[in-house]
Every structure is written in C-alpha cells, then in structure tokens.
Design an enzyme around this catalytic site. Structure first.
Site, mmCIF file in Angstrom:
data_model
loop_
_atom_site.group_PDB
_atom_site.id
_atom_site.type_symbol
_atom_site.label_atom_id
_atom_site.label_comp_id
_atom_site.label_asym_id
_atom_site.label_seq_id
_atom_site.Cartn_x
_atom_site.Cartn_y
_atom_site.Cartn_z
ATOM 1 N N GLY A 168 0.826 -1.216 0.000
ATOM 2 C CA GLY A 168 0.000 0.000 0.000
ATOM 3 C C GLY A 168 0.853 1.256 0.000
ATOM 4 O O GLY A 168 0.596 2.184 0.767
ATOM 5 N N VAL A 185 -3.431 -7.744 -1.457
ATOM 6 C CA VAL A 185 -2.851 -8.556 -0.379
ATOM 7 C C VAL A 185 -3.817 -9.609 0.157
ATOM 8 O O VAL A 185 -3.390 -10.528 0.861
ATOM 9 C CB VAL A 185 -2.347 -7.693 0.811
ATOM 10 C CG1 VAL A 185 -1.151 -6.859 0.427
ATOM 11 C CG2 VAL A 185 -3.450 -6.847 1.409
ATOM 12 N N ASN A 210 1.435 -2.346 5.507
ATOM 13 C CA ASN A 210 0.741 -1.074 5.709
ATOM 14 C C ASN A 210 -0.630 -1.048 5.038
ATOM 15 O O ASN A 210 -1.520 -0.319 5.492
ATOM 16 C CB ASN A 210 1.630 0.054 5.143
ATOM 17 C CG ASN A 210 0.850 1.326 4.917
ATOM 18 O OD1 ASN A 210 0.596 2.093 5.846
ATOM 19 N ND2 ASN A 210 0.435 1.568 3.658
ATOM 20 N N SER A 251 -3.288 0.662 14.400
ATOM 21 C CA SER A 251 -4.065 1.903 14.549
ATOM 22 C C SER A 251 -4.478 2.001 16.003
ATOM 23 O O SER A 251 -4.614 0.973 16.685
ATOM 24 C CB SER A 251 -5.314 1.826 13.678
ATOM 25 O OG SER A 251 -6.270 2.776 14.117
ATOM 26 N N TYR A 257 -12.697 -2.965 11.398
ATOM 27 C CA TYR A 257 -11.367 -2.339 11.346
ATOM 28 C C TYR A 257 -10.610 -2.579 12.663
ATOM 29 O O TYR A 257 -9.438 -2.984 12.667
ATOM 30 C CB TYR A 257 -11.552 -0.846 11.083
ATOM 31 C CG TYR A 257 -10.289 -0.046 10.950
ATOM 32 C CD1 TYR A 257 -9.541 -0.050 9.770
ATOM 33 C CD2 TYR A 257 -9.841 0.751 11.998
ATOM 34 C CE1 TYR A 257 -8.388 0.708 9.648
ATOM 35 C CE2 TYR A 257 -8.691 1.511 11.880
ATOM 36 C CZ TYR A 257 -7.963 1.493 10.712
ATOM 37 O OH TYR A 257 -6.819 2.253 10.603
ATOM 38 N N ALA A 286 -11.116 -4.867 14.972
ATOM 39 C CA ALA A 286 -10.781 -6.291 15.167
ATOM 40 C C ALA A 286 -9.571 -6.659 14.313
ATOM 41 O O ALA A 286 -8.684 -7.407 14.749
ATOM 42 C CB ALA A 286 -11.981 -7.164 14.817
ATOM 43 N N LYS A 324 -7.133 -4.694 13.407
ATOM 44 C CA LYS A 324 -5.921 -4.088 13.977
ATOM 45 C C LYS A 324 -5.534 -4.795 15.277
ATOM 46 O O LYS A 324 -4.341 -5.017 15.536
ATOM 47 C CB LYS A 324 -6.134 -2.586 14.206
ATOM 48 C CG LYS A 324 -6.333 -1.791 12.915
ATOM 49 C CD LYS A 324 -5.149 -1.927 11.966
ATOM 50 C CE LYS A 324 -5.290 -1.065 10.719
ATOM 51 N NZ LYS A 324 -4.157 -1.210 9.785
HETATM 52 P P1 NAP Z 1 -4.991 5.239 2.330
HETATM 53 O O1 NAP Z 1 -4.496 6.607 2.053
HETATM 54 O O2 NAP Z 1 -6.419 4.907 2.088
HETATM 55 O O3 NAP Z 1 -4.052 4.203 1.512
HETATM 56 C C1 NAP Z 1 -4.336 2.825 1.550
HETATM 57 C C2 NAP Z 1 -3.275 2.076 0.786
HETATM 58 O O4 NAP Z 1 -3.566 0.669 0.864
HETATM 59 C C3 NAP Z 1 -3.250 2.423 -0.705
HETATM 60 O O5 NAP Z 1 -1.919 2.366 -1.145
HETATM 61 C C4 NAP Z 1 -4.075 1.300 -1.326
HETATM 62 O O6 NAP Z 1 -3.745 1.057 -2.706
HETATM 63 C C5 NAP Z 1 -3.649 0.130 -0.460
HETATM 64 N N1 NAP Z 1 -4.616 -0.973 -0.450
HETATM 65 C C6 NAP Z 1 -5.924 -0.929 -0.145
HETATM 66 N N2 NAP Z 1 -6.468 -2.157 -0.247
HETATM 67 C C7 NAP Z 1 -5.481 -2.985 -0.629
HETATM 68 C C8 NAP Z 1 -5.408 -4.374 -0.931
HETATM 69 N N3 NAP Z 1 -6.473 -5.190 -0.838
HETATM 70 N N4 NAP Z 1 -4.219 -4.890 -1.310
HETATM 71 C C9 NAP Z 1 -3.136 -4.102 -1.423
HETATM 72 N N5 NAP Z 1 -3.124 -2.786 -1.151
HETATM 73 C C10 NAP Z 1 -4.289 -2.242 -0.783
HETATM 74 O O7 NAP Z 1 -4.742 4.838 3.862
HETATM 75 P P2 NAP Z 1 -3.719 5.418 4.970
HETATM 76 O O8 NAP Z 1 -4.462 6.344 5.809
HETATM 77 O O9 NAP Z 1 -2.432 5.810 4.351
HETATM 78 O O10 NAP Z 1 -3.514 4.086 5.830
HETATM 79 C C11 NAP Z 1 -2.369 3.260 5.713
HETATM 80 C C12 NAP Z 1 -2.352 2.329 6.909
HETATM 81 O O11 NAP Z 1 -2.283 3.121 8.099
HETATM 82 C C13 NAP Z 1 -3.610 1.468 7.048
HETATM 83 O O12 NAP Z 1 -3.258 0.187 7.504
HETATM 84 C C14 NAP Z 1 -4.426 2.200 8.081
HETATM 85 O O13 NAP Z 1 -5.291 1.332 8.762
HETATM 86 C C15 NAP Z 1 -3.327 2.738 8.975
HETATM 87 N N6 NAP Z 1 -3.738 3.889 9.799
HETATM 88 C C16 NAP Z 1 -4.011 5.103 9.232
HETATM 89 C C17 NAP Z 1 -4.361 6.177 10.064
HETATM 90 C C18 NAP Z 1 -4.619 7.554 9.525
HETATM 91 O O14 NAP Z 1 -4.881 8.466 10.353
HETATM 92 N N7 NAP Z 1 -4.573 7.773 8.215
HETATM 93 C C19 NAP Z 1 -4.453 5.992 11.445
HETATM 94 C C20 NAP Z 1 -4.197 4.743 11.973
HETATM 95 C C21 NAP Z 1 -3.815 3.700 11.148
HETATM 96 P P3 NAP Z 1 -4.450 1.944 -3.877
HETATM 97 O O15 NAP Z 1 -3.886 3.326 -3.779
HETATM 98 O O16 NAP Z 1 -4.040 1.274 -5.143
HETATM 99 O O17 NAP Z 1 -5.920 1.898 -3.638
#
Ligand code: NAP
Length: 246
Positions: free
Chosen positions: A7, A61, A87, A139, A151, A153, A155
């Site tokens: 990701g 994934v 990620n 998260s 979500y 569960a 994490k």
């Molecule tokens: P995001 O901007 O929505 O990016 C998600 C990424 O995951 C994208 O690169 C997407 O690819 C990829 N992805 C989605 N489904 C996938 C799959 N089935 N197989 C492979 N890749 C996949 O999210 P983010 O906020 O950066 O979050 C990244 C991580 O941080 C996540 O695990 C999220 O739970 C965690 N997190 C984020 C926050 C926050 O505040 N943003 C807080 C806590 C935890 P595409 O671009 O091709 O769709």
C-alpha cells in the site's frame, strides 16, 4: 537494506516508501488500483535520490496466490528483502448491528489476513538471511472505536500476529513490531472518519494537531534500523499523546 512496503501508492505507505528511499534504502512497494499514483511515488523516490532503486507492483494482499506471485518477482528483481512493512489497509464503517458479511470479511481479509500472507511469504528469505525486520501498521483503533468493529478487530489481530512473530523468530535475527498511528490526514481519514471524531481528536490530543505523514514514516524506518535492533514484539504509538477515540 531492501524494503517491501504494501500500500505504498498513497498516504502513510507512500510516506514510508519516500522516507526509506531518502535514507538510502532500495524499496519495492505495492498498490491495489492507483497505478498512476504509484508511478509518481517511484518518480519522487528516484528524484530524492537519483541512485534509489524503487519499483511498484500491483497486488491485492487479500489473495494468497497474488502475494506469492509478487513476492517471488520482488525477490527475483531485488535479490532479497530485509524489511517488510505491512501497511495496506481499508475501512468500511458501520455499527455492528448493521454490518454485512462483506463489510466484515473485506476489511479483515485486507488488513489482517493480507498481513499474515505477506509475512508468511517473506519469512523463509529472512530465515535464510538470519536477518529480517517486520513492521506492521496498526491503529489506535485496535482498542476499539464506535462504528469500526471490523477495522478495530483487524488491527487488534495484528497485535496478536506481531507478538507471535516476535516469539517464533526472535532467535533467528528477525524482529516484528507495530507502528500504531493516531490521526493522519490521508484519503482514509478524509473519507472514512466522522466529523465528530475529527473534532474530538483536535480538542483532546495533547499535541493539538493531527500527525504529519513523515512522523509516522520515520517511526517505521526507525523500527527497521540499527537503533531498534533489540526492540521486538512492541507497539510504538505515534499519536501526539492521544491513544483512544470514542
Ligand atoms: P490510504 O491513504 O487509504 O491508503 C491505503 C493504501 O492501501 C493504498 O496504497 C491502497 O492502494 C492500499 N490498499 C488498499 N487495499 C489494498 C489491498 N487489498 N491490497 C493491497 N493494497 C491495498 O490509507 P492510509 O491512511 O495511508 O492508511 C495506511 C495504513 O495506516 C492502514 O493500515 C491504516 O489502517 C493505517 N492507519 C491510518 C491512520 C490515519 O490516520 N490515516 C491511522 C491509523 C492507522 P491503492 O492506492 O491502489 O488503492
């Protein structure tokens, strides 16, 4: 070192790819649909360090066959992998009483099962090298957030996976740790976080702000680096001091 980041086309994953490249590492990363954005991440990584080796691979994934195929290609292209950052993540919010099978399964399959597939696939290489660094992106939701049972569960499951990896492979030169982000401005939080939760965050986070993407990216590369060689099975929160949401 050679990084593999799932990701990496957007948000936190993109920041980790760019940070790792800046720090002198080679990076293979994946995207699901955002091919054009992934291309731009490759260009940015190479722009920051002209000799950076950075390649993007399409991968869902949640498919173990696809993970196997892409891992084989990456290992062939890069000749090894030292650091795996799981990620890739999605959310599909709903109250438990209304949550469909698809909403539950889809989030679990990507966030938790996907991380398991990726770790399983690269472990033989890490075992052969007697070196590996696994970083799982959790998260603050692992402790529960209203409207996000699937979500949260997924994490919480990552914490169990991490603790087990640490115990199974700690003697083999492999560490597994979690980065636990708070609130960062990405597509996920722009689309999937309620205005009430955003307001709660800004009011109660002791830092008084959301995080910068580089702050979580640097934590991920720290956990992969020499300074973290004796850190194993730990969860490192990057949240400005607020570790829960209503
Ligand atoms: P995001 O901007 O929505 O990016 C998600 C990424 O995951 C994208 O690169 C997407 O690819 C990829 N992805 C989605 N489904 C996938 C799959 N089935 N197989 C492979 N890749 C996949 O999210 P983010 O906020 O950066 O979050 C990244 C991580 O941080 C996540 O695990 C999220 O739970 C965690 N997190 C984020 C926050 C926050 O505040 N943003 C807080 C806590 C935890 P595409 O671009 O091709 O769709």
């Amino acid at each position: 070192m050679i990084f593999f980041v799932t990701g990496g086309s957007r948000g936190i994953g993109e920041a980790i790819v760019r940070q790792a490249a800046c720090e002198g590492h080679d990076v293979a990363f994946t995207y699901l649909e955002s091919e054009e954005r992934a291309r731009r991440v490759v260009q940015a990584a190479r722009g920051s360090r002209p000799d950076a080796r950075c390649e993007a691979y399409q991968l869902d994934v949640s498919s173990s066959a696809a993970v196997e195929r892409v891992a084989d290609r990456v290992l062939e292209d890069f000749g090894g992998v030292d650091v795996v950052v799981c990620n890739a993540g999605v959310n599909k919010n709903n109250l438990v009483v209304s949550m469909s099978d698809e909403e539950w399964d889809g989030v679990l399959r990507t966030n938790l099962t996907g991380a398991f597939y990726v770790c399983r696939q690269f472990l033989p290489t890490m075992l052969a090298q007697r070196f590996g660094r696994i970083v799982l992106v959790s998260s603050l939701g692992h402790a529960g957030v209203s409207g996000q049972a699937n979500y949260c569960a997924s994490k919480a499951g990552l914490h169990g996976l991490c603790a087990t990896l640490a115990k199974e492979y700690g003697r083999k030169g492999i560490t597994a740790n979690l980065v636990v982000p708070g609130f960062f401005d990405t597509d996920m939080t722009r689309d999937g976080m309620s205005e009430a939760n955003k307001a709660f965050w800004l009011q109660y986070c002791p830092a008084g702000r959301m995080g910068e993407l580089q702050e979580v990216a640097r934590t991920a590369t720290f956990l992969a680096g020499e300074g973290a060689s004796f850190i194993n099975g730990q969860a490192l929160a990057v949240n400005g001091g607020l570790d829960w949401a209503p």
